[in-house]
Scaffold this motif. Structure first.
Motif, mmCIF file in Angstrom:
data_model
loop_
_atom_site.group_PDB
_atom_site.id
_atom_site.type_symbol
_atom_site.label_atom_id
_atom_site.label_comp_id
_atom_site.label_asym_id
_atom_site.label_seq_id
_atom_site.Cartn_x
_atom_site.Cartn_y
_atom_site.Cartn_z
ATOM 1 N N GLU A 51 -7.171 4.076 0.651
ATOM 2 C CA GLU A 51 -6.137 4.843 -0.048
ATOM 3 C C GLU A 51 -4.807 4.755 0.678
ATOM 4 O O GLU A 51 -3.760 4.573 0.067
ATOM 5 C CB GLU A 51 -6.601 6.281 -0.234
ATOM 6 C CG GLU A 51 -7.737 6.362 -1.245
ATOM 7 C CD GLU A 51 -8.430 7.711 -1.301
ATOM 8 O OE1 GLU A 51 -7.984 8.666 -0.636
ATOM 9 O OE2 GLU A 51 -9.444 7.797 -2.020
ATOM 10 N N LYS A 55 -1.514 2.413 -0.736
ATOM 11 C CA LYS A 55 -0.234 3.096 -0.965
ATOM 12 C C LYS A 55 0.850 2.493 -0.084
ATOM 13 O O LYS A 55 1.950 2.186 -0.558
ATOM 14 C CB LYS A 55 -0.389 4.595 -0.686
ATOM 15 C CG LYS A 55 0.835 5.388 -1.028
ATOM 16 C CD LYS A 55 0.595 6.873 -0.862
ATOM 17 C CE LYS A 55 1.836 7.651 -1.249
ATOM 18 N NZ LYS A 55 1.635 9.090 -1.100
ATOM 19 N N THR A 60 -0.130 0.638 -5.665
ATOM 20 C CA THR A 60 -0.639 1.784 -6.414
ATOM 21 C C THR A 60 0.226 2.174 -7.609
ATOM 22 O O THR A 60 0.083 3.275 -8.133
ATOM 23 C CB THR A 60 -0.789 3.003 -5.480
ATOM 24 O OG1 THR A 60 0.476 3.305 -4.893
ATOM 25 C CG2 THR A 60 -1.825 2.742 -4.409
ATOM 26 N N CYS A 63 -2.363 1.592 -10.236
ATOM 27 C CA CYS A 63 -3.434 1.450 -9.257
ATOM 28 C C CYS A 63 -4.079 0.075 -9.413
ATOM 29 O O CYS A 63 -4.602 -0.238 -10.480
ATOM 30 C CB CYS A 63 -4.505 2.526 -9.474
ATOM 31 S SG CYS A 63 -3.893 4.219 -9.405
ATOM 32 N N ASP A 65 -6.896 -2.546 -9.269
ATOM 33 C CA ASP A 65 -8.331 -2.336 -9.434
ATOM 34 C C ASP A 65 -9.127 -2.714 -8.186
ATOM 35 O O ASP A 65 -9.955 -1.942 -7.719
ATOM 36 C CB ASP A 65 -8.843 -3.123 -10.632
ATOM 37 C CG ASP A 65 -10.288 -2.797 -10.938
ATOM 38 O OD1 ASP A 65 -10.604 -1.592 -11.030
ATOM 39 O OD2 ASP A 65 -11.098 -3.739 -11.051
ATOM 40 N N HIS A 106 -10.824 0.568 -6.913
ATOM 41 C CA HIS A 106 -10.327 1.784 -7.558
ATOM 42 C C HIS A 106 -11.465 2.455 -8.310
ATOM 43 O O HIS A 106 -12.275 1.800 -8.958
ATOM 44 C CB HIS A 106 -9.198 1.414 -8.524
ATOM 45 C CG HIS A 106 -8.620 2.578 -9.249
ATOM 46 N ND1 HIS A 106 -8.875 2.813 -10.570
ATOM 47 C CD2 HIS A 106 -7.816 3.574 -8.832
ATOM 48 C CE1 HIS A 106 -8.230 3.910 -10.946
ATOM 49 N NE2 HIS A 106 -7.584 4.389 -9.907
ATOM 50 N N GLN A 111 -4.900 4.846 -14.242
ATOM 51 C CA GLN A 111 -4.314 3.772 -13.435
ATOM 52 C C GLN A 111 -3.006 4.222 -12.770
ATOM 53 O O GLN A 111 -2.343 3.438 -12.113
ATOM 54 C CB GLN A 111 -4.036 2.546 -14.315
ATOM 55 C CG GLN A 111 -5.293 1.825 -14.745
ATOM 56 C CD GLN A 111 -6.018 1.210 -13.559
ATOM 57 O OE1 GLN A 111 -5.423 0.703 -12.624
ATOM 58 N NE2 GLN A 111 -7.336 1.289 -13.580
ATOM 59 N N ARG A 112 -2.682 5.497 -12.956
ATOM 60 C CA ARG A 112 -1.467 6.036 -12.344
ATOM 61 C C ARG A 112 -1.829 6.803 -11.085
ATOM 62 O O ARG A 112 -2.906 7.396 -10.994
ATOM 63 C CB ARG A 112 -0.739 6.946 -13.332
ATOM 64 C CG ARG A 112 -0.229 6.171 -14.531
ATOM 65 C CD ARG A 112 0.610 6.976 -15.470
ATOM 66 N NE ARG A 112 0.518 8.421 -15.313
ATOM 67 C CZ ARG A 112 0.877 9.281 -16.211
ATOM 68 N NH1 ARG A 112 1.344 8.857 -17.363
ATOM 69 N NH2 ARG A 112 0.786 10.569 -16.001
ATOM 70 N N PRO A 113 -0.919 6.825 -10.111
ATOM 71 C CA PRO A 113 -1.181 7.571 -8.860
ATOM 72 C C PRO A 113 -1.397 9.049 -9.154
ATOM 73 O O PRO A 113 -0.890 9.553 -10.144
ATOM 74 C CB PRO A 113 0.091 7.348 -8.055
ATOM 75 C CG PRO A 113 0.715 6.119 -8.634
ATOM 76 C CD PRO A 113 0.330 6.105 -10.093
ATOM 77 N N CYS A 115 -4.018 7.280 -6.612
ATOM 78 C CA CYS A 115 -5.120 6.330 -6.767
ATOM 79 C C CYS A 115 -6.212 6.656 -5.761
ATOM 80 O O CYS A 115 -5.929 6.963 -4.607
ATOM 81 C CB CYS A 115 -4.615 4.909 -6.516
ATOM 82 S SG CYS A 115 -3.210 4.440 -7.551
ATOM 83 N N ARG A 116 -7.435 6.580 -6.203
ATOM 84 C CA ARG A 116 -8.577 6.824 -5.331
ATOM 85 C C ARG A 116 -9.368 5.533 -5.192
ATOM 86 O O ARG A 116 -9.638 4.859 -6.193
ATOM 87 C CB ARG A 116 -9.484 7.920 -5.904
ATOM 88 C CG ARG A 116 -8.781 9.252 -6.029
ATOM 89 C CD ARG A 116 -8.503 9.851 -4.642
ATOM 90 N NE ARG A 116 -7.715 11.063 -4.763
ATOM 91 C CZ ARG A 116 -6.548 11.250 -4.174
ATOM 92 N NH1 ARG A 116 -6.024 10.314 -3.416
ATOM 93 N NH2 ARG A 116 -5.891 12.364 -4.325
ATOM 94 N N TYR A 117 -9.721 5.211 -3.957
ATOM 95 C CA TYR A 117 -10.411 3.956 -3.677
ATOM 96 C C TYR A 117 -11.692 4.185 -2.897
ATOM 97 O O TYR A 117 -11.789 5.121 -2.105
ATOM 98 C CB TYR A 117 -9.507 2.991 -2.894
ATOM 99 C CG TYR A 117 -8.383 2.452 -3.736
ATOM 100 C CD1 TYR A 117 -8.570 1.317 -4.514
ATOM 101 C CD2 TYR A 117 -7.154 3.088 -3.781
ATOM 102 C CE1 TYR A 117 -7.549 0.827 -5.312
ATOM 103 C CE2 TYR A 117 -6.130 2.607 -4.572
ATOM 104 C CZ TYR A 117 -6.333 1.470 -5.333
ATOM 105 O OH TYR A 117 -5.334 0.995 -6.128
#
Length: 145
Positions: A51, A55, A60, A63, A65, A106, A111-113, A115-117
């Motif tokens: 994450e 960023k 991001t 985000c 993929d 992701h 797909q917008r911040p 973002c979690r990974y």
């Protein structure tokens, strides 16, 4: 019979003018590759690492993929384009030896911040595209080799 330096100088300058933009473009694509995929000395290699790095590297919005970070020297990565790589498919080259990597995927809906990974770490051979001896693309579709 002596030839004046005028025509030779003109040919040299013309060649230089035509070559420099191509070299600058290659260098820009190589720098983009390094920004997206190179991290020599990672800290953590967990979900927070992904994450933070995604960023920090500007990956991001939206985000991205999947993204893989390669943990080695730039010289070792560049060597895949030459002696340390083998033809793979099309214009792609596969590394002869495995590299330490962290792959960030992701997860979640938008797909917008923010973002979690999810991170997965390991060693694998990597598949890249090269231009003028420099890596310019990492093929993310080839993850498990």
């Amino acid at each position: 019979m002596a030839m004046s330096p005028g025509p030779l100088l003109l040919v040299f300058v013309l060649g230089l003018v035509l070559t420099l933009p191509t070299l600058a473009q290659d260098d820009r694509r190589y720098r983009k590759f390094l920004n997206e995929h190179y991290d020599a000395k990672p800290k953590g290699r967990d979900d927070r690492y992904c994450e933070s790095m995604m960023k920090k590297r500007g990956l991001t919005s939206p985000c991205k993929d999947t993204n893989t970070f390669i943990h080695d020297t730039t010289n070792n990565i560049k060597a895949i384009c030459g002696r340390d790589g083998s033809p793979y498919e099309g214009n792609l080259i596969i590394s002869n030896a495995p590299f330490q990597v962290t792959t960030c995927k992701h997860h979640g809906g938008s797909q917008r911040p923010p973002c979690r990974y999810r991170a997965s770490k390991g060693y694998r051979r990597i598949v890249i595209a090269c231009e003028n001896g420099l890596p310019v693309h990492l093929d993310e579709s080839v993850i498990n080799l």
